[in-house]
Design a protein around this motif. Structure first.
Motif, PDB file in Angstrom:
ATOM      1  N   THR A 120     -23.266  -4.885  37.467  1.00  0.00           N
ATOM      2  CA  THR A 120     -22.145  -5.824  37.311  1.00  0.00           C
ATOM      3  C   THR A 120     -22.508  -7.257  37.716  1.00  0.00           C
ATOM      4  OG1 THR A 120     -20.725  -3.961  37.946  1.00  0.00           O
ATOM      5  CG2 THR A 120     -19.671  -6.115  37.650  1.00  0.00           C
ATOM      6  N   PRO A 121     -23.259  -7.955  36.893  1.00  0.00           N
ATOM      7  CA  PRO A 121     -23.583  -9.361  37.194  1.00  0.00           C
ATOM      8  C   PRO A 121     -22.335 -10.242  37.144  1.00  0.00           C
ATOM      9  CG  PRO A 121     -24.207  -8.826  34.940  1.00  0.00           C
ATOM     10  CD  PRO A 121     -23.800  -7.530  35.586  1.00  0.00           C
ATOM     11  N   HIS A 122     -22.314 -11.276  37.983  1.00  0.00           N
ATOM     12  CA  HIS A 122     -21.175 -12.191  38.030  1.00  0.00           C
ATOM     13  C   HIS A 122     -21.532 -13.580  37.496  1.00  0.00           C
ATOM     14  CE1 HIS A 122     -19.957  -9.003  40.842  1.00  0.00           C
ATOM     15  NE2 HIS A 122     -18.715  -9.352  40.539  1.00  0.00           N
ATOM     16  N   SER A 123     -22.753 -13.734  37.032  1.00  0.00           N
ATOM     17  CA  SER A 123     -23.173 -15.016  36.468  1.00  0.00           C
ATOM     18  C   SER A 123     -24.270 -14.774  35.434  1.00  0.00           C
ATOM     19  CB  SER A 123     -23.702 -15.942  37.569  1.00  0.00           C
ATOM     20  OG  SER A 123     -24.927 -15.432  38.102  1.00  0.00           O
ATOM     21  N   ILE A 124     -24.522 -15.784  34.625  1.00  0.00           N
ATOM     22  CA  ILE A 124     -25.579 -15.680  33.621  1.00  0.00           C
ATOM     23  C   ILE A 124     -26.933 -15.487  34.300  1.00  0.00           C
ATOM     24  CG2 ILE A 124     -26.719 -16.808  31.676  1.00  0.00           C
ATOM     25  CD1 ILE A 124     -23.815 -16.040  31.154  1.00  0.00           C
ATOM     26  N   ASP A 125     -27.154 -16.175  35.409  1.00  0.00           N
ATOM     27  CA  ASP A 125     -28.425 -16.042  36.144  1.00  0.00           C
ATOM     28  C   ASP A 125     -28.637 -14.606  36.613  1.00  0.00           C
ATOM     29  OD1 ASP A 125     -29.099 -18.675  35.792  1.00  0.00           O
ATOM     30  OD2 ASP A 125     -28.373 -19.339  37.753  1.00  0.00           O
ATOM     31  N   GLU A 126     -27.585 -13.993  37.141  1.00  0.00           N
ATOM     32  CA  GLU A 126     -27.707 -12.602  37.594  1.00  0.00           C
ATOM     33  C   GLU A 126     -27.997 -11.671  36.419  1.00  0.00           C
ATOM     34  OE1 GLU A 126     -24.407 -11.248  39.917  1.00  0.00           O
ATOM     35  OE2 GLU A 126     -24.505 -12.946  41.296  1.00  0.00           O
ATOM     36  N   PHE A 127     -27.348 -11.925  35.310  1.00  0.00           N
ATOM     37  CA  PHE A 127     -27.576 -11.125  34.104  1.00  0.00           C
ATOM     38  C   PHE A 127     -29.022 -11.259  33.643  1.00  0.00           C
ATOM     39  CE2 PHE A 127     -27.073 -10.824  29.312  1.00  0.00           C
ATOM     40  CZ  PHE A 127     -27.038  -9.440  29.292  1.00  0.00           C
ATOM     41  N   GLU A 128     -29.544 -12.476  33.606  1.00  0.00           N
ATOM     42  CA  GLU A 128     -30.928 -12.708  33.185  1.00  0.00           C
ATOM     43  C   GLU A 128     -31.910 -12.056  34.149  1.00  0.00           C
ATOM     44  OE1 GLU A 128     -31.115 -16.935  32.857  1.00  0.00           O
ATOM     45  OE2 GLU A 128     -30.349 -16.951  30.785  1.00  0.00           O
TER      46      GLU A 128
ATOM     47  N   ASN B 212     -17.168 -16.600  29.745  1.00  0.00           N
ATOM     48  CA  ASN B 212     -15.807 -17.038  29.443  1.00  0.00           C
ATOM     49  C   ASN B 212     -14.705 -16.138  30.013  1.00  0.00           C
ATOM     50  OD1 ASN B 212     -16.018 -19.391  27.291  1.00  0.00           O
ATOM     51  ND2 ASN B 212     -17.604 -17.903  26.779  1.00  0.00           N
ATOM     52  N   LEU B 213     -15.013 -14.845  30.207  1.00  0.00           N
ATOM     53  CA  LEU B 213     -13.978 -13.917  30.642  1.00  0.00           C
ATOM     54  C   LEU B 213     -14.280 -13.251  31.983  1.00  0.00           C
ATOM     55  CD1 LEU B 213     -13.289 -12.217  27.189  1.00  0.00           C
ATOM     56  CD2 LEU B 213     -11.928 -14.009  28.290  1.00  0.00           C
ATOM     57  N   GLY B 214     -15.567 -13.210  32.364  1.00  0.00           N
ATOM     58  CA  GLY B 214     -15.911 -12.644  33.663  1.00  0.00           C
ATOM     59  C   GLY B 214     -16.500 -11.248  33.596  1.00  0.00           C
ATOM     60  N   SER B 215     -16.970 -10.785  34.731  1.00  0.00           N
ATOM     61  CA  SER B 215     -17.709  -9.522  34.819  1.00  0.00           C
ATOM     62  C   SER B 215     -16.846  -8.301  34.518  1.00  0.00           C
ATOM     63  CB  SER B 215     -18.343  -9.381  36.209  1.00  0.00           C
ATOM     64  OG  SER B 215     -17.353  -9.485  37.222  1.00  0.00           O
ATOM     65  N   GLU B 216     -15.545  -8.376  34.823  1.00  0.00           N
ATOM     66  CA  GLU B 216     -14.667  -7.230  34.559  1.00  0.00           C
ATOM     67  C   GLU B 216     -14.625  -6.923  33.064  1.00  0.00           C
ATOM     68  OE1 GLU B 216      -9.928  -5.987  34.904  1.00  0.00           O
ATOM     69  OE2 GLU B 216     -10.675  -7.758  35.960  1.00  0.00           O
ATOM     70  N   TYR B 217     -14.528  -7.959  32.236  1.00  0.00           N
ATOM     71  CA  TYR B 217     -14.487  -7.763  30.791  1.00  0.00           C
ATOM     72  C   TYR B 217     -15.848  -7.360  30.243  1.00  0.00           C
ATOM     73  CZ  TYR B 217      -9.746  -9.558  30.558  1.00  0.00           C
ATOM     74  OH  TYR B 217      -8.394  -9.719  30.708  1.00  0.00           O
ATOM     75  N   LEU B 218     -16.907  -7.824  30.902  1.00  0.00           N
ATOM     76  CA  LEU B 218     -18.242  -7.396  30.499  1.00  0.00           C
ATOM     77  C   LEU B 218     -18.378  -5.885  30.651  1.00  0.00           C
ATOM     78  CD1 LEU B 218     -21.656  -8.982  31.096  1.00  0.00           C
ATOM     79  CD2 LEU B 218     -21.274  -6.757  32.118  1.00  0.00           C
TER      80      LEU B 218
END
Length: 312
Positions: free
Chosen positions: A32-40, A288-294
């Motif tokens: 559950t990343p909370h930012s683009i950096d965490e996702f990358e 745009n929507l956050g980690s919950e929607y991801l």
């Protein structure tokens, strides 16, 4: 299979192992990343070589082809498949110019200014420019557009033309598969992609018009009719997701268990195309929507993927 084709297929098989897929999306969900950096960072930990830019991964494919110099038959198959993205852009441009909405920012594979698209230009004039700029695109589109050679672009019926173009394109690609031996499911998957491309095109139009979608499912394989019927009845918001799963994830799954063969060439292109779609979508949702929607999006994809796999 010649030595150079073998080398190319070995290299794409290694690249397939580094693509982002739905199994790896589950890892993203769990972390559950909370930012683009965490996702990358998660993508790096998964050892994924992700290229979300369409032009980037197509350029990467061209570089790989130049490096390995595979056979003409294999090159023609690969180049023809990726040309579909430029064909799609040209069709969109004709549609936009006919309604005075042409915006060059929408296009990455064609130079709108050089094509000189205007509503009053005839198909003949347009095809002359297209042939000199993008000969492969011309080869695909001219088979259909020659029937309207003296018509102004603004008078073209894009619904009819688009359907005929894609039928012609997939027939062309399917005709190339007998020259690529050995393969196990290459032609089967190309024909599945053809059927799904046309079905998706017709159903999207019907969906937007509020028409009964069941009329388009007659004669389709049970897997397709069952999934589409479920999504229409249970969760219309997942319509796009279900179509993409049937089209891409199903096809990749059919090819992934093949031994080293020409199946891997198509699997690689589909894996990169699917990867670009999924990762771009996840980045957009996260930003745009956050980690919950991801997380919800990944759960939805995986749910429909399980339906598809169980139905095969």
């Amino acid at each position: 299979m010649n030595e150079k084709d073998n080398k190319f297929l070995v290299m794409v098989k290694l690249k397939i192992d580094k693509t982002f897929n739905l199994e790896r999306a589950l890892v993203v969900k769990d972390k559950t990343p909370h930012s683009i950096d965490e996702f990358e960072n998660i993508l790096r930990d998964l050892n994924c070589e992700v290229l979300t830019c369409l032009k980037c991964w197509i350029d990467d494919l061209h570089s790989l082809i130049e490096l390995t110099s595979p056979s003409e038959n294999l090159k023609e198959f690969m180049y023809t498949y990726v040309e579909r993205f430029r064909v799609a852009e040209v069709l969109d441009a004709i549609r936009e110019v006919s309604t005075d909405r042409l915006d060059e920012r929408h296009y990455v594979l064609i130079d709108i200014n050089t094509l000189n698209l205007t509503p009053s230009r005839t198909v003949r004039e347009f095809l002359e420019d297209l042939k000199s700029l993008y000969p492969r695109t011309y080869k695909i589109l001219s088979k259909v557009l020659m029937n309207y050679i003296n018509s102004p672009l603004k008078e073209l019926n894009l619904e009819v033309i688009e359907e005929n173009v894609w039928r012609s394109f997939w027939s062309l690609l399917s005709s190339m598969t007998p020259k690529l031996r050995p393969h196990i499911k290459l032609r089967l998957v190309v024909n599945h992609l053809r059927d799904m491309e046309i079905l998706e095109l017709l159903m999207r139009r019907a969906y937007l018009k509020g028409e009964d979608l069941s009329t388009y499912l007659s004669g389709k394989k049970p897997l397709v009719t069952n999934i589409i019927s479920q999504v229409v009845q249970r969760s219309p918001i997942d319509f796009d997701t279900a179509l993409h799963i049937i089209k891409y994830a199903y096809s990749i799954n059919e090819l992934r268990y093949s031994p080293l063969s020409y199946d891997k060439a198509l699997e690689y292109i589909l894996a990169k195309e699917w990867e670009a779609h999924v990762v771009s979508h996840l980045i957009y949702i996260l930003d745009n929507l956050g980690s919950e929607y991801l997380v919800k999006s990944i759960v939805s994809w995986w749910s429909w993927y399980e339906h598809v796999i169980k139905g095969t």
